[in-house]
Motif scaffolding. Structure first.
Motif, PDB file in Angstrom:
ATOM      1  N   GLY A 184      -9.240  14.045  10.355  1.00  7.57           N
ATOM      2  CA  GLY A 184      -9.215  13.722   8.936  1.00  7.57           C
ATOM      3  C   GLY A 184      -8.820  12.285   8.676  1.00  7.57           C
ATOM      4  O   GLY A 184      -9.383  11.615   7.795  1.00  7.57           O
ATOM      5  N   VAL A 185      -7.852  11.786   9.462  1.00  5.46           N
ATOM      6  CA  VAL A 185      -7.440  10.383   9.327  1.00  5.46           C
ATOM      7  C   VAL A 185      -8.611   9.458   9.629  1.00  5.46           C
ATOM      8  O   VAL A 185      -8.876   8.487   8.898  1.00  5.46           O
ATOM      9  CB  VAL A 185      -6.257  10.070  10.279  1.00  5.46           C
ATOM     10  CG1 VAL A 185      -5.966   8.571  10.288  1.00  5.46           C
ATOM     11  CG2 VAL A 185      -5.015  10.847   9.864  1.00  5.46           C
ATOM     12  N   TYR A 186      -9.338   9.753  10.708  1.00  4.37           N
ATOM     13  CA  TYR A 186     -10.468   8.901  11.116  1.00  4.37           C
ATOM     14  C   TYR A 186     -11.593   8.928  10.079  1.00  4.37           C
ATOM     15  O   TYR A 186     -12.157   7.889   9.732  1.00  4.37           O
ATOM     16  CB  TYR A 186     -10.999   9.378  12.471  1.00  4.37           C
ATOM     17  CG  TYR A 186     -12.215   8.609  12.942  1.00  4.37           C
ATOM     18  CD1 TYR A 186     -12.088   7.328  13.479  1.00  4.37           C
ATOM     19  CD2 TYR A 186     -13.497   9.170  12.847  1.00  4.37           C
ATOM     20  CE1 TYR A 186     -13.213   6.622  13.900  1.00  4.37           C
ATOM     21  CE2 TYR A 186     -14.614   8.470  13.264  1.00  4.37           C
ATOM     22  CZ  TYR A 186     -14.466   7.200  13.797  1.00  4.37           C
ATOM     23  OH  TYR A 186     -15.574   6.487  14.199  1.00  4.37           O
ATOM     24  N   ILE A 187     -11.890  10.134   9.549  1.00  8.82           N
ATOM     25  CA  ILE A 187     -13.020  10.274   8.623  1.00  8.82           C
ATOM     26  C   ILE A 187     -12.716   9.667   7.254  1.00  8.82           C
ATOM     27  O   ILE A 187     -13.531   8.917   6.692  1.00  8.82           O
ATOM     28  CB  ILE A 187     -13.402  11.758   8.459  1.00  8.82           C
ATOM     29  CG1 ILE A 187     -13.949  12.306   9.787  1.00  8.82           C
ATOM     30  CG2 ILE A 187     -14.452  11.942   7.357  1.00  8.82           C
ATOM     31  CD1 ILE A 187     -14.144  13.809   9.799  1.00  8.82           C
ATOM     32  N   TYR A 188     -11.531   9.988   6.717  1.00  7.67           N
ATOM     33  CA  TYR A 188     -11.231   9.603   5.339  1.00  7.67           C
ATOM     34  C   TYR A 188     -10.466   8.280   5.212  1.00  7.67           C
ATOM     35  O   TYR A 188     -10.639   7.560   4.222  1.00  7.67           O
ATOM     36  CB  TYR A 188     -10.437  10.718   4.642  1.00  7.67           C
ATOM     37  CG  TYR A 188     -11.207  12.004   4.533  1.00  7.67           C
ATOM     38  CD1 TYR A 188     -12.276  12.121   3.640  1.00  7.67           C
ATOM     39  CD2 TYR A 188     -10.894  13.104   5.316  1.00  7.67           C
ATOM     40  CE1 TYR A 188     -13.001  13.299   3.543  1.00  7.67           C
ATOM     41  CE2 TYR A 188     -11.606  14.291   5.217  1.00  7.67           C
ATOM     42  CZ  TYR A 188     -12.661  14.383   4.328  1.00  7.67           C
ATOM     43  OH  TYR A 188     -13.380  15.553   4.235  1.00  7.67           O
ATOM     44  N   PRO A 213       0.824  -1.220   0.000  1.00 10.73           N
ATOM     45  CA  PRO A 213       0.000   0.000   0.000  1.00 10.73           C
ATOM     46  C   PRO A 213       0.855   1.265   0.000  1.00 10.73           C
ATOM     47  O   PRO A 213       1.953   1.282   0.545  1.00 10.73           O
ATOM     48  CB  PRO A 213      -0.817  -0.120   1.294  1.00 10.73           C
ATOM     49  CG  PRO A 213       0.041  -0.957   2.197  1.00 10.73           C
ATOM     50  CD  PRO A 213       0.744  -1.933   1.297  1.00 10.73           C
ATOM     51  N   ARG A 214       0.333   2.316  -0.611  1.00  6.78           N
ATOM     52  CA  ARG A 214       0.998   3.616  -0.592  1.00  6.78           C
ATOM     53  C   ARG A 214       0.721   4.300   0.741  1.00  6.78           C
ATOM     54  O   ARG A 214      -0.328   4.086   1.345  1.00  6.78           O
ATOM     55  CB  ARG A 214       0.472   4.474  -1.745  1.00  6.78           C
ATOM     56  CG  ARG A 214       1.092   5.852  -1.829  1.00  6.78           C
ATOM     57  CD  ARG A 214       0.414   6.700  -2.883  1.00  6.78           C
ATOM     58  NE  ARG A 214       0.647   6.198  -4.227  1.00  6.78           N
ATOM     59  CZ  ARG A 214       0.130   6.745  -5.319  1.00  6.78           C
ATOM     60  NH1 ARG A 214      -0.680   7.789  -5.203  1.00  6.78           N
ATOM     61  NH2 ARG A 214       0.396   6.242  -6.502  1.00  6.78           N
ATOM     62  N   TYR A 215       1.660   5.119   1.195  1.00  6.18           N
ATOM     63  CA  TYR A 215       1.452   5.808   2.469  1.00  6.18           C
ATOM     64  C   TYR A 215       0.282   6.773   2.369  1.00  6.18           C
ATOM     65  O   TYR A 215      -0.021   7.307   1.303  1.00  6.18           O
ATOM     66  CB  TYR A 215       2.724   6.536   2.919  1.00  6.18           C
ATOM     67  CG  TYR A 215       3.040   7.808   2.181  1.00  6.18           C
ATOM     68  CD1 TYR A 215       2.603   9.048   2.655  1.00  6.18           C
ATOM     69  CD2 TYR A 215       3.820   7.792   1.019  1.00  6.18           C
ATOM     70  CE1 TYR A 215       2.906  10.224   1.996  1.00  6.18           C
ATOM     71  CE2 TYR A 215       4.130   8.973   0.350  1.00  6.18           C
ATOM     72  CZ  TYR A 215       3.680  10.180   0.839  1.00  6.18           C
ATOM     73  OH  TYR A 215       3.982  11.347   0.181  1.00  6.18           O
ATOM     74  N   LEU A 216      -0.395   6.988   3.494  1.00  5.30           N
ATOM     75  CA  LEU A 216      -1.581   7.849   3.529  1.00  5.30           C
ATOM     76  C   LEU A 216      -1.159   9.300   3.765  1.00  5.30           C
ATOM     77  O   LEU A 216      -0.449   9.597   4.737  1.00  5.30           O
ATOM     78  CB  LEU A 216      -2.537   7.394   4.626  1.00  5.30           C
ATOM     79  CG  LEU A 216      -3.042   5.947   4.508  1.00  5.30           C
ATOM     80  CD1 LEU A 216      -3.852   5.574   5.745  1.00  5.30           C
ATOM     81  CD2 LEU A 216      -3.875   5.771   3.249  1.00  5.30           C
ATOM     82  N   GLU A 255     -10.681   3.239   7.795  1.00  9.35           N
ATOM     83  CA  GLU A 255     -10.706   1.818   7.420  1.00  9.35           C
ATOM     84  C   GLU A 255      -9.329   1.308   7.063  1.00  9.35           C
ATOM     85  O   GLU A 255      -8.910   0.229   7.496  1.00  9.35           O
ATOM     86  CB  GLU A 255     -11.651   1.628   6.218  1.00  9.35           C
ATOM     87  CG  GLU A 255     -12.975   0.969   6.593  1.00  9.35           C
ATOM     88  CD  GLU A 255     -13.839   0.719   5.371  1.00  9.35           C
ATOM     89  OE1 GLU A 255     -13.438  -0.082   4.509  1.00  9.35           O
ATOM     90  OE2 GLU A 255     -14.891   1.362   5.274  1.00  9.35           O
ATOM     91  N   LEU A 256      -8.613   2.092   6.253  1.00  8.87           N
ATOM     92  CA  LEU A 256      -7.278   1.686   5.816  1.00  8.87           C
ATOM     93  C   LEU A 256      -6.300   1.629   6.986  1.00  8.87           C
ATOM     94  O   LEU A 256      -5.448   0.740   7.059  1.00  8.87           O
ATOM     95  CB  LEU A 256      -6.759   2.655   4.754  1.00  8.87           C
ATOM     96  CG  LEU A 256      -7.479   2.617   3.396  1.00  8.87           C
ATOM     97  CD1 LEU A 256      -6.987   3.734   2.496  1.00  8.87           C
ATOM     98  CD2 LEU A 256      -7.258   1.264   2.726  1.00  8.87           C
ATOM     99  N   ASN A 302      -4.298  -1.719   7.755  1.00  6.27           N
ATOM    100  CA  ASN A 302      -2.860  -1.821   7.468  1.00  6.27           C
ATOM    101  C   ASN A 302      -1.961  -1.035   8.418  1.00  6.27           C
ATOM    102  O   ASN A 302      -0.742  -1.061   8.276  1.00  6.27           O
ATOM    103  CB  ASN A 302      -2.586  -1.344   6.027  1.00  6.27           C
ATOM    104  CG  ASN A 302      -3.309  -2.182   4.988  1.00  6.27           C
ATOM    105  OD1 ASN A 302      -3.312  -3.403   5.065  1.00  6.27           O
ATOM    106  ND2 ASN A 302      -3.933  -1.522   4.020  1.00  6.27           N
ATOM    107  N   GLY A 303      -2.567  -0.297   9.359  1.00  5.97           N
ATOM    108  CA  GLY A 303      -1.765   0.441  10.324  1.00  5.97           C
ATOM    109  C   GLY A 303      -1.569   1.897   9.948  1.00  5.97           C
ATOM    110  O   GLY A 303      -1.725   2.290   8.790  1.00  5.97           O
TER     111      GLY A 303
END
Length: 318
Positions: free
Chosen positions: A222-226, A35-38, A229-230, A234-235
């Protein structure tokens, strides 16, 4: 001394802006397994790093005394809740802007992004006039109009783009909308932050701690909303590598440098300093990243920017 700090901070800002744009673009387009970093988590980590760096700077200013550091943080932050809350507005806007930056660079090449993002100089000037009652001369307004016209040229589609029916991996329209939104948010938040910095006696590092505190909260939301799930799957640090950490550190450094520039110069001058990184970004984007081919409109834009740079000494007298 203040003049030296003014030009030193501007020079560092040019280097930081160029490095951040190029490394971020490269990190978002690099094809790797997994996976690409968020981008949302990268924004949060950058805010936390900025807070830690500012605490260390306040510690240094407090003669390396933990007791003095604790007293300063208590007196300037906890005992002044209304002053601290003032930073919630620019903090939320900066968090939005940082996320838009990742969106833009995932959909535009670095050179086009850099040129289009210079519209923030115009929005910053407009907010400076309306919020700070700053007066600009004819040459200052002329240089801003020239730059704005050049941005319109660089976005004008070439004949090959009109004839081609192939779509790029990223949507240029999404990237353009992200940049334009970031221009307006950057202008307002920058002028608002400048107003706070120059109307109070608190140090720029204390203000950055306050800014980073709210930025971390908004960023985690923003992390929680968007990407909730990811992250659960994946952490938080999924896809992080050495290049990702370089991007995060550069973004955190940018927050510190910009605060210093606003303190010792102003937002309009900051905008013109960052425009100097266009040439560097263009050359590296063309020769190294190889994701940009200059077209006739873009070359016209380079001429417009050249005209603006001739007017730069006039802007420096603001």
């Amino acid at each position: 001394m203040s003049a030296n700090l003014k030009y030193l901070s501007l020079g560092i800002l040019v280097f930081q802006t160029t490095s951040l744009v190029l490394t971020m673009r490269y990190s978002r387009t690099l094809k790797e397994e997994g996976p690409r970093y968020l981008s949302s988590t990268a924004v949060v980590v950058a805010e936390l790093l900025k807070i830690m760096a500012c605490i260390l700077l306040v510690y240094k200013d407090s003669k390396c005394s933990l007791r003095a550091l604790n007293r300063v943080l208590h007196d300037e932050i906890l005992n002044k809740p209304m002053e601290t809350l003032k930073l919630a507005i620019p903090s939320g806007i900066y968090t939005l802007q940082n996320n838009l930056l990742y969106v833009a660079l995932s959909n535009l090449d670095a050179a086009t992004y850099q040129v289009t993002y210079q519209l923030k100089i115009l929005t910053t000037a407009l907010f400076s006039v309306s919020m700070l009652s700053k007066k600009l001369g004819v040459y200052q307004w002329l240089s801003l109009v020239i730059l704005m016209t050049g941005v319109a040229f660089v976005q004008w589609p070439s004949d090959s783009q009109l004839d081609s029916k192939e779509l790029s991996a990223g949507s240029q329209f999404v990237g353009l909308m992200a940049v334009l939104t970031a221009c307006f948010s950057s202008g307002f938040a920058g002028v608002y932050f400048e107003k706070i910095l120059k109307e109070t006696k608190q140090s720029v590092w204390i203000r950055n701690i306050q800014l980073g505190f709210f930025g971390s909260i908004f960023g985690l939301m923003g992390v929680y909303i968007y990407d909730g799930e990811l992250v659960s799957k994946n952490g938080f640090f999924q896809g992080y590598n050495r290049l990702t950490w370089i991007v995060v550190v550069l973004q955190a450094l940018g927050g510190l440098v910009i605060a210093a520039v606003i303190k010792y110069a102003d937002n309009i001058l900051k905008g013109f300093a960052t425009s100097l990184s266009i040439i560097l970004s263009t050359l590296i984007s063309y020769f190294w990243l190889q994701d940009f081919v200059p077209t006739s409109p873009y070359c016209s834009m380079k001429d417009w920017v050249g005209q603006v740079q001739w007017l730069l000494p006039v802007i420096l007298t603001l």
